[in-house]
Scaffold this active site. Structure first.
Site, PDB file in Angstrom:
ATOM      1  N   GLU A  56       0.844  -1.195   0.000  1.00 28.13           N
ATOM      2  CA  GLU A  56       0.000   0.000   0.000  1.00 28.13           C
ATOM      3  C   GLU A  56       0.876   1.241   0.000  1.00 28.13           C
ATOM      4  OE1 GLU A  56      -3.431  -0.310   2.539  1.00 28.13           O
ATOM      5  OE2 GLU A  56      -3.332   1.818   3.070  1.00 28.13           O
ATOM      6  N   ASP A  58       0.199   5.385   0.578  1.00 28.16           N
ATOM      7  CA  ASP A  58      -0.896   6.219   1.095  1.00 28.16           C
ATOM      8  C   ASP A  58      -0.641   7.718   1.046  1.00 28.16           C
ATOM      9  OD1 ASP A  58      -2.318   3.969   1.875  1.00 28.16           O
ATOM     10  OD2 ASP A  58      -1.561   4.000   3.918  1.00 28.16           O
ATOM     11  N   GLU A  70      -3.076  10.405   2.950  1.00 27.25           N
ATOM     12  CA  GLU A  70      -4.259  10.591   3.780  1.00 27.25           C
ATOM     13  C   GLU A  70      -4.266  12.033   4.283  1.00 27.25           C
ATOM     14  OE1 GLU A  70      -5.401   6.353   5.725  1.00 27.25           O
ATOM     15  OE2 GLU A  70      -3.751   7.421   6.720  1.00 27.25           O
ATOM     16  N   THR A 108       1.469  10.408   5.107  1.00 27.35           N
ATOM     17  CA  THR A 108       1.929   9.469   4.077  1.00 27.35           C
ATOM     18  C   THR A 108       2.447   8.203   4.758  1.00 27.35           C
ATOM     19  OG1 THR A 108       4.217  10.290   4.011  1.00 27.35           O
ATOM     20  CG2 THR A 108       2.599  11.378   2.572  1.00 27.35           C
ATOM     21  N   ARG A 155       5.698   3.429   8.465  1.00 28.16           N
ATOM     22  CA  ARG A 155       6.687   4.285   7.801  1.00 28.16           C
ATOM     23  C   ARG A 155       6.068   5.655   7.539  1.00 28.16           C
ATOM     24  NH1 ARG A 155       8.109  -0.598   3.630  1.00 28.16           N
ATOM     25  NH2 ARG A 155       9.975  -1.394   4.665  1.00 28.16           N
ATOM     26  N   ASP A 196     -11.742   8.822  16.108  1.00 32.05           N
ATOM     27  CA  ASP A 196     -11.078   8.160  17.232  1.00 32.05           C
ATOM     28  C   ASP A 196      -9.561   8.370  17.207  1.00 32.05           C
ATOM     29  OD1 ASP A 196     -10.975   6.623  14.899  1.00 32.05           O
ATOM     30  OD2 ASP A 196     -10.738   4.744  16.006  1.00 32.05           O
ATOM     31  N   GLY A 209      -5.041  13.129  17.770  1.00 38.90           N
ATOM     32  CA  GLY A 209      -5.079  11.826  18.413  1.00 38.90           C
ATOM     33  C   GLY A 209      -6.453  11.403  18.891  1.00 38.90           C
TER      34      GLY A 209
END
Length: 300
Positions: free
Chosen positions: A110, A112, A114, A128, A138, A203, A208
């Site tokens: 994958e 990413d 986001e 990322t 990572r 969540d 956080g």
């Protein structure tokens, strides 16, 4: 006085050539503009995902009942994947908008992008990550140098056998190199589809999980246009994507070992000014030592 015959012939040839060139350019632009109707399938969310203007635009929405998402019709093994996005405006806390590549299964690969929403006036967080054989961890995170809700901006994943580049408006923000020679797993064998989604993650997404989604602001909507997947389409039994990509799409593997000097300077600028988290410097997370790739040269 009429021009000589040879001049007429040359003039006619020039006009014909210009017409052919204009037709060719139009066809190239049409091919690169992308069409969501032809290129992707809505995977969830029902009417919350809408294709507009004959497939030239797409919107994803999130309400208290569900988010929405789409995926590419084809699977790819290496390529350059671009989309223009305008993110959820206003108070987007708790929401996550994604653009990523993924294979299937527990040992999936994958790559990413986001986008983690935030309270009105606070910046989005660009998150990322890279997974290989089911293992991620990572993460690098950035603030953007513009408001991603005011206009469309281009987000790109450039995935080759040598490296993965994350780009924003053509500017590299992160490069993950293939360090298999020192034992680092790298996604290169599993074909991946392109995905995008808009979903609720209050969540963890904003501070956080301390800031929750304000459902009085729903529906939350992100907009998309100019999707382009320029990659090697994976077919059953095909093993030619690696060499095909290296030799054709990128002009040879040697050209893809790193960035040119201008791009390298831009990467340094982004990482020095806008990076807010880097797993390679999170020594509390890795008390026995950071991952092997973190000990390699940072800018290549």
């Amino acid at each position: 006085m009429s021009p000589p015959t040879s001049h007429k012939a040359n003039s006619s040839s020039t006009i014909t050539m210009l017409l052919l060139l204009s037709v060719l350019m139009a066809s190239v632009m049409a091919a690169t503009a992308g069409n969501f109707l032809q290129d992707v399938d809505i995977t969830w969310g029902g009417p919350r995902a809408q294709m507009l203007n004959g497939g030239r635009h797409l919107t994803l929405s999130l309400d208290k009942d569900s988010g929405s998402g789409f995926k590419s019709k084809k699977e790819f093994l290496f390529g350059r994947f671009d989309v223009q996005m305008k993110l959820v405006p206003g108070n987007s806390a708790g929401t996550v908008t994604t653009f990523y590549l993924s294979s299937q299964g527990a040992s999936h690969d994958e790559i990413d992008f986001e986008f983690l929403g935030n309270s009105s006036g606070d910046p989005y967080t660009l998150h990322t990550n890279v997974y290989s054989q089911g293992k991620g961890d990572r993460e690098q995170q950035f603030y953007l140098w513009f408001d991603p809700t005011k206009a469309f901006h281009t987000y790109s994943i450039d995935w080759s056998p040598q490296s993965i580049k994350f780009l924003v408006d053509g500017i590299p923000v992160r490069v993950f190199h293939n360090w298999e020679k020192i034992g680092v797993s790298y996604p290169k064998n599993q074909p991946m589809r392109v995905y995008s989604s808009l979903w609720n993650a209050d969540d963890w997404a904003t501070r956080g999980g301390l800031v929750k989604t304000d459902w009085t602001k729903a529906p939350f909507t992100a907009s998309y246009r100019n999707f382009n997947a320029n990659g090697c389409v994976a077919t059953a039994g095909s093993s030619s994507c690696g060499s095909k990509f290296a030799n054709t799409l990128q002009g040879g593997a040697q050209n893809d070992q790193g960035l040119d000097p201008k791009s390298r300077n831009r990467l340094r600028w982004v990482q020095s000014k806008f990076m807010i988290y880097n797993y390679c410097t999170d020594f509390k997370r890795f008390p026995q030592g950071v991952p092997a790739e973190c000990r390699r040269p940072r800018f290549l």
